[in-house]
Every structure is written in C-alpha cells, then in structure tokens.
Design a protein around this motif. Structure first.
Motif, PDB file in Angstrom:
ATOM      1  N   HIS A  38      15.350  18.527 -10.343  1.00  0.00           N
ATOM      2  CA  HIS A  38      14.509  19.178 -11.365  1.00  0.00           C
ATOM      3  C   HIS A  38      15.330  19.740 -12.526  1.00  0.00           C
ATOM      4  O   HIS A  38      14.773  20.324 -13.445  1.00  0.00           O
ATOM      5  N   LYS A  39      16.654  19.587 -12.455  1.00  0.00           N
ATOM      6  CA  LYS A  39      17.510  20.115 -13.530  1.00  0.00           C
ATOM      7  C   LYS A  39      18.198  18.993 -14.311  1.00  0.00           C
ATOM      8  O   LYS A  39      19.099  19.257 -15.106  1.00  0.00           O
ATOM      9  N   THR A  40      17.787  17.743 -14.073  1.00  0.00           N
ATOM     10  CA  THR A  40      18.386  16.632 -14.828  1.00  0.00           C
ATOM     11  C   THR A  40      17.822  16.635 -16.249  1.00  0.00           C
ATOM     12  O   THR A  40      16.703  17.121 -16.478  1.00  0.00           O
ATOM     13  N   PRO A  41      18.565  16.054 -17.220  1.00  0.00           N
ATOM     14  CA  PRO A  41      18.023  15.997 -18.590  1.00  0.00           C
ATOM     15  C   PRO A  41      16.670  15.289 -18.633  1.00  0.00           C
ATOM     16  O   PRO A  41      15.768  15.712 -19.375  1.00  0.00           O
ATOM     17  N   GLU A  42      16.481  14.238 -17.820  1.00  0.00           N
ATOM     18  CA  GLU A  42      15.197  13.501 -17.822  1.00  0.00           C
ATOM     19  C   GLU A  42      14.072  14.417 -17.376  1.00  0.00           C
ATOM     20  O   GLU A  42      12.990  14.412 -17.955  1.00  0.00           O
ATOM     21  N   PHE A  43      14.337  15.217 -16.342  1.00  0.00           N
ATOM     22  CA  PHE A  43      13.256  16.076 -15.863  1.00  0.00           C
ATOM     23  C   PHE A  43      13.029  17.257 -16.812  1.00  0.00           C
ATOM     24  O   PHE A  43      11.878  17.647 -17.071  1.00  0.00           O
ATOM     25  N   LEU A  44      14.108  17.799 -17.389  1.00  0.00           N
ATOM     26  CA  LEU A  44      13.952  18.920 -18.328  1.00  0.00           C
ATOM     27  C   LEU A  44      13.164  18.486 -19.577  1.00  0.00           C
ATOM     28  O   LEU A  44      12.510  19.313 -20.206  1.00  0.00           O
ATOM     29  N   ALA A  45      13.197  17.185 -19.867  1.00  0.00           N
ATOM     30  CA  ALA A  45      12.393  16.693 -20.994  1.00  0.00           C
ATOM     31  C   ALA A  45      10.900  16.745 -20.654  1.00  0.00           C
ATOM     32  O   ALA A  45      10.055  16.832 -21.535  1.00  0.00           O
ATOM     33  N   LYS A  46      10.583  16.709 -19.356  1.00  0.00           N
ATOM     34  CA  LYS A  46       9.171  16.816 -18.932  1.00  0.00           C
ATOM     35  C   LYS A  46       8.759  18.286 -18.835  1.00  0.00           C
ATOM     36  O   LYS A  46       7.645  18.657 -19.187  1.00  0.00           O
ATOM     37  N   ASN A  47       9.652  19.121 -18.314  1.00  0.00           N
ATOM     38  CA  ASN A  47       9.360  20.555 -18.192  1.00  0.00           C
ATOM     39  C   ASN A  47      10.610  21.339 -18.554  1.00  0.00           C
ATOM     40  O   ASN A  47      11.586  21.365 -17.789  1.00  0.00           O
ATOM     41  N   ILE A  48      10.574  21.984 -19.678  1.00  0.00           N
ATOM     42  CA  ILE A  48      11.736  22.736 -20.174  1.00  0.00           C
ATOM     43  C   ILE A  48      12.148  23.842 -19.193  1.00  0.00           C
ATOM     44  O   ILE A  48      13.293  24.282 -19.173  1.00  0.00           O
ATOM     45  N   ASN A  49      11.204  24.280 -18.337  1.00  0.00           N
ATOM     46  CA  ASN A  49      11.529  25.300 -17.327  1.00  0.00           C
ATOM     47  C   ASN A  49      12.291  24.716 -16.138  1.00  0.00           C
ATOM     48  O   ASN A  49      12.781  25.473 -15.295  1.00  0.00           O
TER      49      ASN A  49
END
Ligand SMILES: N[C@@H](CCC(=O)N[C@@H](CS)C(=O)NCC(=O)O)C(=O)O
Length: 206
Positions: A38-49
């Motif tokens: 949940h802390k990968t750049p791809e996932f952070l692009a989905k949820n900044i949190n």
C-alpha cells in the motif's frame, strides 16, 4: 470495478460487510499490508493516504474512505437502505456514524498503534506512547459502556433497523477484541445481545 482489500484489516471489512448486506459482488484485489504494497508509488497514485480500502471504477476513478465507498454503493443500489430511508433516519445514522468514527475508531486505532502487535509487525514505524494507549484503552471501555446504555433503549445502534452504523461498529469491535485485546466487559449485556445478533448475520462472514 475493483476493491483493494486485505483479509484481516478492519476498514476493508466495513465495505465487504456492507456489500454482503446489499448482495453486491465486486472483484477484490489483495494488497499485502505486511509487504507494504500500500506504500508503492502505483498504490499511492490511487490513494495518497496509502491505505485500504480503495474502490477503483472502470474509468480509473479511485474512491477512498470506507464510508464514501459505502455511500457510492448506496446511491447505485438504494435497497436495502443502510444510510436511512427518510430525512430523520438519514440524519441520525449520519450522526451515529460520525460518533463511532470520531470516538470509537479513533480510540481503538490509538490503542492499536501503541500496542504490542504493532510493536512486533511494524517495529520502528511508530513511536509508541504507553500513556496514549492507557488513555485510549479507557476511552474505548467508556464508549462500550455508552453503547450498552444506548442499546438498552433501542434494537440497533442508530434506531430499530439495521444500518451502516451496525455494520461498521461490528467490524471495529471484532478487531478490537481479536487484535487489540479490548473486548467489551462481560456485564455489558445490551452490547453483548447486539454483538450476538451481528455475528449471526450472514454478512459477518464477509
Ligand atoms: N479512514 C480510512 C481508514 C483506512 C485505514 O486505516 N486502513 C488501514 C487498514 S484497516 C490501512 O490501510 N493501514 C495501513 C496504513 O495506514 O499504513 C477508511 O475508513 O477507509
């Protein structure tokens, strides 16, 4: 559409239980919190949190926050009405939902972050403050007592009909019991009665 999920996490379960109550099937994508997916750049692009759940629509829109995801499904599938069927019910359900999020979820979350399981599985990620845990443990037990009083006056948490408040409160109390060692005291008989009813609903398996 896809729901980004993790089986033992309480917030995605809030959405899974809500969907089960509505009889809606959604594709799930497992995000391994232990592996920090949940802390990968791809996932952070989905949820900044950097948190789950996230609902990704077919056009790429990402809806974050458990309550917002549930509201989206309520708009599309209004029956059964889990956010209330008339203005008074809607306002009362909103009021109780805000209270459990701002008070109960916050207290249990603080005890979790400052507790022994996080110290083991996420060592060093949070500066643990024992006094904060003692305070939030006490706040959780106070909130349980107040729920017990409220459930002495009505069948469900926000009235006499099952609502999103019951679904979400069940998820956080189950988590508190299983992962934070914060079970409601045995003598809280109204809360106990409600928990037995919640556990007997098929959606509790979600
Ligand atoms: N207010 C958010 C809370 C989401 C949340 O805290 N999710 C947890 C899993 S239960 C998470 O992703 N934790 C990982 C982290 O915060 O790094 C919601 O209701 O969706």
């Amino acid at each position: 559409m896809k729901l980004y999920d993790y089986h033992t996490a309480p917030n995605p379960r809030r959405v899974r239980v809500f969907l089960a109550e509505k009889g809606i099937e959604v594709e799930k994508v497992n995000i391994d919190l232990m592996a920090q997916e949940h802390k990968t750049p791809e996932f952070l692009a989905k949820n900044i949190n950097g948190q789950i759940p996230v609902l990704e629509l077919d056009d790429g829109t990402c809806i974050c926050e458990s309550v917002s995801i549930c509201r989206y499904f309520e708009s599309i599938y209004p029956q059964p009405a889990l956010f209330g069927a008339n203005p008074v019910e809607m306002a009362l359900i909103d009021m109780h939902l805000r209270r459990i999020e701002l008070q109960l979820f916050r207290a249990i979350g603080t005890s979790w972050v400052n507790g022994p399981v996080v110290a083991k599985v996420a060592a060093g990620r949070f500066k643990q403050i024992p006094e904060a845990k003692a305070q939030s443990d006490a706040a959780t037990h106070d909130y349980y007592k107040r729920m017990d009083r409220e459930l002495g006056e009505r069948v469900m948490l926000a009235g006499n009909e099952y609502s999103v408040v019951d679904a979400h409160a069940m998820c956080i109390i189950d988590f508190a019991e299983q992962m934070v060692d914060l079970s409601p005291a045995d003598e809280l008989s109204n809360l106990k009665r409600w928990r037995v009813e919640m556990a007997s609903r098929p959606s509790a398996q979600a």
